[in-house]
Design a protein around this motif. Structure first.
Motif, PDB file in Angstrom:
ATOM      1  N   THR A 164       0.621  -1.279   0.050  1.00 14.59           N
ATOM      2  CA  THR A 164       0.147  -0.158   0.042  1.00 14.59           C
ATOM      3  C   THR A 164       0.846   1.252   0.028  1.00 14.59           C
ATOM      4  O   THR A 164       0.327   2.415  -0.125  1.00 14.59           O
ATOM      5  N   GLY A 165       2.160   1.199   0.370  1.00 12.07           N
ATOM      6  CA  GLY A 165       2.949   2.340   0.464  1.00 12.07           C
ATOM      7  C   GLY A 165       2.717   3.378   1.602  1.00 12.07           C
ATOM      8  O   GLY A 165       2.874   4.462   1.674  1.00 12.07           O
ATOM      9  N   GLY A 166       1.604   2.549   2.389  1.00 10.33           N
ATOM     10  CA  GLY A 166       1.216   3.454   3.475  1.00 10.33           C
ATOM     11  C   GLY A 166      -0.291   4.210   3.243  1.00 10.33           C
ATOM     12  O   GLY A 166      -0.646   4.760   4.235  1.00 10.33           O
ATOM     13  N   GLY A 167      -0.567   3.964   2.115  1.00 13.43           N
ATOM     14  CA  GLY A 167      -1.871   4.668   1.823  1.00 13.43           C
ATOM     15  C   GLY A 167      -3.236   3.558   2.064  1.00 13.43           C
ATOM     16  O   GLY A 167      -3.094   2.555   2.430  1.00 13.43           O
ATOM     17  N   MET A 179       0.082   3.810   7.136  1.00 19.82           N
ATOM     18  CA  MET A 179       1.491   4.135   7.201  1.00 19.82           C
ATOM     19  C   MET A 179       1.584   3.987   8.997  1.00 19.82           C
ATOM     20  O   MET A 179       1.137   4.484   9.613  1.00 19.82           O
TER      21      MET A 179
END
Lengths: 332, 426
Positions: free
Chosen positions: A274-277, A283
């Motif tokens: 998710t890359g933190g999203g 995150m």
């Protein structure tokens, strides 16, 4: 003397050689330091390792947190005092991250405070359930044990990419949903579903490890205790709550501590998945530290070090509480 | 027996002496190249003639993942380690590690060929020093699925069409053809900067200070609107957080989107993976209220100050910069040239398809139209700080964690904090 005896004697001499070489040195040391100080000599190698690889990095981290610039070497970094901590704590209302100067730090902290309990609880419950199932005389037990342990051996990046392939808009899961005539869901686009899958994927990836530990704990419980309970006509639930759980408590405590530490350290799977999203919904603290210290340019090592020290302090407090609880459990 | 032993000992001594002598004489230059395009293969090929002309010199080309160049190389350089030479893309951000190679290259020739792009390597410093050789120029741009336009019976917007006209046309196409989405853009601050600058954003001023202005506000508002009305999917900018780079070019390859805003570096992929499956083209830069600009980018070969062979490193870069090597590299890499003479005279691409050649011509035609702000932003030392802030904060706006005003405030704060950190104030 037979050949076998000769070989055994030679092997014994070879094995004893290091001890013979060390012996005079130890005698010398003992004479020099006295017998009371000798334990320190034996502790020294481990002490050196702990100082070099655990304590020294902590002190370096403390220094980085009170120094500035994007330079790596300590002697190139000017001291800035508590500026990095002040930046992190510059907040009008700690319960509302948008009022904080470094809102992402507080959002990441908030996310971690939700993620860790949810993930650890889910992990332990599922791992315990799986271990109980695998402890029974089911068919292909060995195969299932292997299957549940398999994800542990995968690289976190592989795990994340696989699940990304399953969960993305045109992924495998939506393919199945569409073929069943249902409306596909963009799983990673909504904060709640993304958070759910973050927990699910990390539990899936690591539960095998805890399952094996719990399984070993279950197998260590003497069979005759269960037989006695059966003779007393105890119900399965009563057996579980009065025999299995109390006898498994020490193992569960180890699993709990390991799971919490691993959960707080969660980074790689979510960073890729998710890359933190979405936004900053998944995150966690370690990603924040990574983003500030390594993914940004210029690299803000000072702020990252301050954030990681605060995380360390939080973990220390948690471990203290944990130890207190386990000690009071033993006293009982 | 004794003679045999003596001969063996003599041979061993000779070997040791030879090895020691070779060790003293051999000069090894390590060149690090990313794995994009042809990687380091072409440089390895070109280095052979340099090795022949300089006996005892060994050029070792190491190919690593692009991620290594972006994330690991800066840390290595910070520690005074790393290769002698590397091909990098953060031209301004790494400027303090570069070796001044002015004395080892034909400086006039370098200035003539790369006058403007050499400044990117100076990272805003007031100097005429030469720090490397720009290898290729990349250009952001819009890939359009012409087959979908044809099926929908919608005319393709012509050169000079605005972003809004493109959005409207692609929406009509998507609706008529049942395509998932009208437009997509890489989740990259660099790609967004193209839109922002065409909407009048300055991003950085002449003094190297971040600028958050009405142009940036207008661009963010427009971008958010496209996500809200379904012109763009949430998968890229909405679903991902932080500064993570994400692209979904596979959507364009699978005809799930009408227009994809990416860059010239995916041309080879388009050629091999799409080929003639559908008709596609690269379109001239969409226009904003301020200009019809896209962002330039590209790589550069730089030597680093810690090298033990500065003269050799400089000369090797000079060797790669010679016209015959430049032509060999660009034509085989199928990229946009960065050297002025190549841009003026054109480069032959013998292995590229006609469609790719047309696309390259369109990309190259955008270079003269690029706004000054685009060049300034590309050479700014803190460009990456601004780009990271853009991706992070815009994603937060898309997820209702911030409003546009809040995002603009945060972007400015983030960049200022990065600058303060670099200057040792925090």
């Amino acid at each position: 003397m037979s050949a076998g005896t000769q070989f055994a004697a030679a092997a014994g001499a070879v094995v004893a050689l290091p001890a013979r070489l060390v012996e005079p040195v130890m005698y010398g040391l003992q004479r020099l330091l006295g017998i009371r100080r000798m334990p320190w000599v034996f502790l020294l190698p481990n002490l050196v390792a702990v100082i070099l690889f655990a304590l020294l990095p902590v002190f370096i981290n403390v220094f980085y947190s009170v120094s500035g610039s994007d330079r790596l070497f300590p002697w190139d970094r000017p001291l800035v005092g508590g500026a990095n901590y002040a930046t992190l704590f510059d907040c009008d209302n700690f319960l509302d991250p948008s009022t904080c100067s470094r809102d992402l730090f507080w959002r990441a902290l908030g996310n971690s405070l939700v993620f860790v309990p949810v993930q650890v609880t889910a992990m332990i419950l599922i791992a315990l359930l799986t271990a109980i199932c695998l402890n029974r005389d089911i068919r292909a037990r060995g195969f299932f044990r292997g299957i549940f342990f398999f994800p542990v051996m995968l690289s976190p990046v592989v795990v994340a990419l696989t699940w990304q392939w399953i969960l993305q808009r045109n992924g495998a899961l939506n393919g199945l949903i569409s073929s069943a005539g249902l409306t596909p869901v963009n799983w990673l686009v909504f904060p709640n579903t993304a958070f759910f899958w973050s927990v699910f994927v990390t539990v899936w990836a690591h539960m095998g490890f805890y399952t094996i530990i719990l399984l070993a704990g279950l197998q260590a419980i003497p069979r005759d205790v269960y037989e006695a309970a059966r003779m007393d006509s105890a119900t399965p639930w009563r057996v579980f709550t009065r025999i299995t759980l109390p006898l498994l408590k020490p193992v569960l405590l180890v699993v709990f501590i390991l799971a919490v530490i691993r959960s707080v350290q969660t980074f790689d799977e979510l960073y890729v998945l998710t890359g933190g999203g979405p936004g900053s919904a998944t995150m966690l603290m370690v990603q924040y530290i990574f983003e500030v210290g390594f993914a940004s340019q210029p690299r803000n090592f000072g702020l990252a070090a301050a954030a990681s020290l605060l995380l360390g302090v939080a973990l220390l407090i948690f471990t203290g509480i944990q130890m207190r609880i386990s000690r009071s459990g033993r006293d009982d | 027996m004794k003679r045999g032993m003596m001969t063996a000992t003599g041979a061993l001594a000779l070997m040791v002496a030879a090895a020691a002598l070779t060790g003293v004489q051999a000069q090894e230059i390590r060149l690090l190249a990313g794995d994009t395009g042809t990687g380091g293969a072409l440089f390895e090929e070109m280095a052979k003639s340099f090795e022949e002309a300089n006996p005892g010199v060994d050029v070792v080309v190491e190919e690593v993942s692009y991620q290594t160049i972006v994330e690991s190389l800066p840390v290595q350089l910070e520690a005074g380690e790393g290769p002698d030479i590397a091909i990098i893309t953060d031209l301004g951000g790494l400027s303090r590690f570069y070796l001044d190679i002015t004395d080892y290259v034909d400086a006039d020739y370098f200035e003539k060929e790369w006058g403007q792009t050499l400044a990117w390597l100076r990272g805003g410093r007031d100097t005429d020093a030469i720090f490397g050789m720009p290898t290729t120029l990349t250009v952001n741009g819009a890939y359009v699925n012409l087959t979908l336009f044809e099926q929908a019976g919608v005319p393709v917007p012509e050169e000079g069409a605005t972003w809004q006209e493109w959005a409207e046309a692609t929406r009509q196409v998507a609706e008529a053809t049942g395509t998932d989405f009208a437009m997509e853009m890489d989740r990259s601050g660099h790609r967004f900067a193209s839109l922002a600058i065409s909407y009048g954003a300055e991003l950085v001023d002449e003094e190297g200070k971040p600028v958050v202005d009405d142009g940036l506000r207008a661009a963010i508002e427009q971008f958010v609107e496209w996500h809200e009305n379904g012109t763009m999917p949430m998968d890229l900018w909405g679903a991902v957080g932080g500064s993570t780079h994400r692209e979904l070019f596979s959507d364009f390859l699978n005809a799930n989107v009408v227009l994809y805003f990416g860059g010239s570096w995916t041309l080879a992929q388009m050629d091999t993976e799409v080929g003639d499956l559908f008709d596609w083209a690269v379109m001239p830069a969409p226009c904003g209220p301020s200009s019809c600009t896209v962002m330039p980018g590209g790589g550069a070969m730089t030597a680093f100050a810690h090298t033990e062979h500065p003269e050799l490193a400089g000369k090797l870069i000079n060797h790669f910069a010679q016209p015959e090597n430049l032509d060999f590299y660009i034509s085989n890499e199928v990229e946009i040239p960065s050297a002025a003479s190549q841009i003026a005279n054109g480069v032959e691409y013998p292995d590229a398809s006609e469609r790719t050649k047309e696309a390259l011509a369109t990309f190259t035609a955008q270079i003269p139209k690029m706004a000054d702000a685009a060049y300034r932003f590309q050479g700014w030392r803190y460009q990456r700080a601004m780009m990271n802030a853009l991706t992070t904060r815009i994603s937060q706006v898309l997820n209702n964690e911030l409003d546009v005003d809040g995002a603009l405030e945060r972007i400015e704060e983030d960049v200022n904090l990065a600058i303060e950190a670099a200057e040792g104030q925090s």
